[in-house]
Design a protein around this motif. Structure first.
Motif, PDB file in Angstrom:
ATOM      1  N   ASP A   6       9.539   8.255  16.524  1.00 12.33           N
ATOM      2  CA  ASP A   6       8.841   9.129  17.226  1.00 12.33           C
ATOM      3  C   ASP A   6       9.586  10.281  18.067  1.00 12.33           C
ATOM      4  O   ASP A   6       9.302  11.448  18.232  1.00 12.33           O
ATOM      5  N   ARG A  26       2.250  15.108  23.539  1.00 12.25           N
ATOM      6  CA  ARG A  26       1.381  14.053  23.481  1.00 12.25           C
ATOM      7  C   ARG A  26       0.008  14.123  22.713  1.00 12.25           C
ATOM      8  O   ARG A  26      -0.066  13.405  21.889  1.00 12.25           O
ATOM      9  N   TYR A  30       0.216  12.471  19.289  1.00  9.76           N
ATOM     10  CA  TYR A  30      -0.341  11.168  19.647  1.00  9.76           C
ATOM     11  C   TYR A  30       0.704   9.904  19.801  1.00  9.76           C
ATOM     12  O   TYR A  30       0.622   9.111  19.321  1.00  9.76           O
ATOM     13  N   SER A  32       2.194   8.235  23.113  1.00  4.73           N
ATOM     14  CA  SER A  32       1.741   8.121  24.515  1.00  4.73           C
ATOM     15  C   SER A  32       3.085   8.294  25.666  1.00  4.73           C
ATOM     16  O   SER A  32       2.726   8.592  26.736  1.00  4.73           O
ATOM     17  N   ASN A  33       4.127   7.794  25.162  1.00  3.76           N
ATOM     18  CA  ASN A  33       5.372   7.782  26.047  1.00  3.76           C
ATOM     19  C   ASN A  33       6.403   8.966  25.807  1.00  3.76           C
ATOM     20  O   ASN A  33       7.602   8.455  25.363  1.00  3.76           O
ATOM     21  N   VAL A  34       6.003  10.013  25.825  1.00  9.05           N
ATOM     22  CA  VAL A  34       6.904  11.157  25.365  1.00  9.05           C
ATOM     23  C   VAL A  34       8.136  11.293  26.119  1.00  9.05           C
ATOM     24  O   VAL A  34       9.197  11.418  25.522  1.00  9.05           O
TER      25      VAL A  34
END
Length: 76
Positions: A6, A26, A30, A32-34
């Motif tokens: 990610d 985000r 997709y 969630s915890n950028v």
């Protein structure tokens, strides 16, 4: 072939879309915890420029490393 993390995807996204917000990243990727992945990237040595736009939204740009080479235009 190595799987992209990610963090790798965020770095690539910011290279292609400088000035993106966390929400932009985000929804596009997709993830969630950028912000946690951006912290991971900082630990890996990446540098981000963070600033607020006119609406107060935090935006991020990836700061590419300077290789120390100056390129001068020969026609100048």
């Amino acid at each position: 072939m190595t799987a992209r993390t990610d963090t790798d995807r965020i770095i690539e996204f910011l290279r292609d879309h400088p000035g993106s917000s966390v929400m932009d990243i985000r929804f596009a990727l997709y993830i969630s915890n950028v912000t946690a992945r951006m912290s991971d990237a900082r630990r890996e040595g990446y540098v981000f420029h963070k600033y607020r736009d006119e609406r107060g939204v935090w935006r991020y740009r990836l700061v590419e490393p300077f290789d120390g080479t100056l390129r001068l235009d020969a026609t100048a």
